[in-house]
Design a protein around this motif. Structure first.
Motif, PDB file in Angstrom:
ATOM      1  N   LEU A   1      77.207  28.788  45.054  1.00 38.28           N
ATOM      2  CA  LEU A   1      78.444  28.967  44.299  1.00 38.28           C
ATOM      3  C   LEU A   1      78.741  30.459  44.193  1.00 38.28           C
ATOM      4  O   LEU A   1      78.052  31.187  43.483  1.00 38.28           O
ATOM      5  CB  LEU A   1      78.331  28.341  42.903  1.00 38.28           C
TER       6      LEU A   1
ATOM      7  N   ARG B   1      82.077  32.465  43.230  1.00 33.32           N
ATOM      8  CA  ARG B   1      83.411  32.186  42.712  1.00 33.32           C
ATOM      9  C   ARG B   1      84.462  33.068  43.371  1.00 33.32           C
ATOM     10  O   ARG B   1      84.233  34.240  43.649  1.00 33.32           O
ATOM     11  CB  ARG B   1      83.444  32.391  41.203  1.00 33.32           C
TER      12      ARG B   1
ATOM     13  N   ASP C   1      87.089  25.933  39.072  1.00 31.05           N
ATOM     14  CA  ASP C   1      86.429  27.077  39.685  1.00 31.05           C
ATOM     15  C   ASP C   1      86.196  26.783  41.163  1.00 31.05           C
ATOM     16  O   ASP C   1      85.520  25.801  41.502  1.00 31.05           O
ATOM     17  CB  ASP C   1      85.090  27.338  38.982  1.00 31.05           C
TER      18      ASP C   1
ATOM     19  N   VAL D   1      85.228  28.051  45.329  1.00 34.80           N
ATOM     20  CA  VAL D   1      84.391  28.993  46.067  1.00 34.80           C
ATOM     21  C   VAL D   1      85.285  29.964  46.830  1.00 34.80           C
ATOM     22  O   VAL D   1      86.441  29.671  47.165  1.00 34.80           O
ATOM     23  CB  VAL D   1      83.445  28.269  47.042  1.00 34.80           C
TER      24      VAL D   1
ATOM     25  N   PHE E   1      83.644  22.618  39.175  1.00 34.91           N
ATOM     26  CA  PHE E   1      83.472  23.756  40.072  1.00 34.91           C
ATOM     27  C   PHE E   1      83.060  23.283  41.455  1.00 34.91           C
ATOM     28  O   PHE E   1      82.428  22.240  41.609  1.00 34.91           O
ATOM     29  CB  PHE E   1      82.443  24.754  39.521  1.00 34.91           C
ATOM     30  N   GLU E   2      83.467  24.050  42.456  1.00 37.23           N
ATOM     31  CA  GLU E   2      83.107  23.755  43.835  1.00 37.23           C
ATOM     32  C   GLU E   2      81.781  24.416  44.194  1.00 37.23           C
ATOM     33  O   GLU E   2      81.453  25.489  43.681  1.00 37.23           O
ATOM     34  CB  GLU E   2      84.181  24.270  44.795  1.00 37.23           C
ATOM     35  N   ILE E   3      81.050  23.784  45.106  1.00 39.98           N
ATOM     36  CA  ILE E   3      79.840  24.373  45.668  1.00 39.98           C
ATOM     37  C   ILE E   3      79.825  24.141  47.174  1.00 39.98           C
ATOM     38  O   ILE E   3      80.457  23.212  47.677  1.00 39.98           O
ATOM     39  CB  ILE E   3      78.550  23.780  45.051  1.00 39.98           C
TER      40      ILE E   3
ATOM     41  N   LYS F   1      74.861  30.806  38.918  1.00 36.85           N
ATOM     42  CA  LYS F   1      73.960  29.717  38.523  1.00 36.85           C
ATOM     43  C   LYS F   1      72.661  29.712  39.329  1.00 36.85           C
ATOM     44  O   LYS F   1      72.105  28.656  39.653  1.00 36.85           O
ATOM     45  CB  LYS F   1      74.666  28.354  38.647  1.00 36.85           C
TER      46      LYS F   1
ATOM     47  N   LEU G   1      70.639  27.098  42.191  1.00 36.75           N
ATOM     48  CA  LEU G   1      71.624  27.278  43.252  1.00 36.75           C
ATOM     49  C   LEU G   1      71.399  28.592  44.006  1.00 36.75           C
ATOM     50  O   LEU G   1      70.746  29.502  43.524  1.00 36.75           O
ATOM     51  CB  LEU G   1      73.034  27.269  42.669  1.00 36.75           C
TER      52      LEU G   1
END
Length: 442
Positions: free
Chosen positions: A24, A26, A40, A42, A127-129, A175, A180
């Motif tokens: 992640l 941002r 949120d 990437v 949120f995207e990962i 994170k 992560l």
């Protein structure tokens, strides 16, 4: 008179990298035009290709160098600094890393009220990962100028040190303490081009290989790092909820997020400290904090994510139908029928999974606290995931391996130390319990 700024050589560090855990980084924007449903997102190029910015890699490498006593003074030489007088230009050029074989998925998160143990109102976010398995090419260049000639040997040592850290694995992005951002490289190559040598100049201009320099393989574990590796299993059922379809599953495996594991560990640490009347400064140091005054601190505890491969587990994900009952009438609430998909043990077989906890620069008092945490994990006192109040998510340990202060310990499921000096573990525990005695005396 020699031009002190002229370039006399150049080091290059190149190789392929791979994401071992989701990443992640941002983008710094929320609800953008391309996706107005995610809080949120990437960072990507204009064509949508995710990448690792060179600034992210530079930041973590600078922190690694700063935390090493061996390379005092080299941070400003390699990464530059800005002062009122005698500012330094950075010697490093760290390129962005475009990622290939990427799969971007969405996770949802919550904030837990530490006192009530429930979700804070309005504290739901998405949120995207970038899922594990993505690959890319890392490229770092170090320019050596005339005035740095006397420091060239030290610069090379620092480059070899950083290269070894990358090969062993670094964590990038946000994170990282929740498991992560772990990135490794198996084929890093360090090369040098001596610009006093015409052959090296030609090789540089034609993009040929330079003089190969070995990268010493050394352990990146520090003496004061506490490393706990447990083999665990859940007693009955396990459920990690998500509003996104297939978020419970990633790359064909069921995922227990590091945030879920770290959250319950933090809650249990707070419980232990409260029962023993010990100030919660240990919790803040170990797990980090961010308060309303704008102060924040990153925690020292890193909990890795857990992946359960469907093909190899002795458990089965089942559909379970549930209802909500009116507490006053005792009847079913209209429209309150819903389904869940927990993972359940099958034919009394327990699925084993690894749980890794790392505490950087761990004090003896904190190590004693984590011994109590391990004991409660081994004996089934800690639950994870949803529906914990109705029996789901109870974890038990089969065995545990502990590394601390250059000592190794093996403990079986009965709490017996089968390898290592038991007296050392007792001493660590007493160091922590002494905090409780001091608190009582005060």
């Amino acid at each position: 008179m020699l031009n002190q700024a002229r370039i006399i050589g150049r080091y290059t560090l190149t190789g392929s990298i791979k994401l071992i855990s989701p990443l992640l980084i941002r983008a710094g924007v929320y609800n953008n035009m391309s996706n107005d449903t995610i809080d949120d997102v990437v960072v990507t190029y204009h064509d949508g290709t995710p990448f690792i910015p060179g600034t992210s890699l530079a930041g973590i490498l600078r922190a690694i160098l700063r935390n090493s006593d061996k390379f005092t003074g080299l941070e400003s030489i390699l990464f530059g600094d800005i002062k009122e007088k005698d500012s330094n230009q950075s010697s490093l050029q760290i390129h962005d890393i475009p990622l290939q074989n990427t799969q971007v998925t969405v996770r949802d998160g919550i904030f837990i009220d530490q006192d009530l143990g429930i979700t804070k109102k309005g504290a739901k976010y998405d949120f995207e990962i970038i899922e594990a398995g993505a690959t890319g090419i890392i490229r770092i260049e170090c320019i050596i100028r005339e005035y740095q000639k006397s420091k060239q040997a030290d610069i090379l040592d620092a480059l070899q040190y950083m290269a070894n850290v990358i090969k062993c694995g670094v964590r990038l992005g946000a994170k990282t303490t929740n498991g992560l951002g772990e990135v490794i490289s198996d084929d890093l190559a360090l090369q040098y081009y001596d610009f006093h040598n015409i052959c090296d100049v030609k090789s540089w201009l034609l993009k040929h290989d330079g003089q190969c320099i070995s990268i010493p393989q050394e352990s990146v574990v520090q003496k004061n790092d506490l490393i706990i590796n447990m083999e665990c299993y859940f007693e009955d059922t396990l459920l990690i909820k998500s509003i996104f379809e297939q978020a419970w599953e990633t790359n064909g495996a069921l995922c227990i997020p590091g945030s879920s594991l770290k959250g319950v560990l933090r809650h249990h640490v707070r419980y232990i400290l409260k029962k023993l009347h010990i100030d919660n400064y240990l919790e803040r140091d170990l797990f980090g904090f961010s308060d309303d005054n704008g102060e924040s601190q990153k925690g020292a505890c890193v909990v890795s994510e857990v992946y359960l491969d469907r093909a190899s587990i002795d458990s089965k994900q089942v559909q379970q139908t549930r209802i909500r009952t009116d507490r006053f009438t005792g009847g079913v609430i209209n429209g309150a029928l819903f389904q869940e998909h927990p993972l359940r043990n099958f034919q009394n077989h327990h699925t084993l999974f690894p749980l890794q906890i790392i505490v950087k620069d761990c004090s003896k008092e904190a190590a004693g606290l984590f011994l109590l945490l391990v004991k409660d994990l081994m004996t089934g006192q800690i639950t994870v995931g949803a529906n914990r109040n109705i029996g789901s998510g109870r974890i038990r340990g089969k065995n545990v391996k502990i590394q601390y202060l250059n000592e190794h310990y093996d403990i079986d499921c009965n709490g017996k130390v089968i390898h290592g000096n038991k007296a050392n573990l007792e001493a660590l525990l007493q160091s922590f319990l002494l905090l409780s005695k001091e608190a009582v005396n005060e």
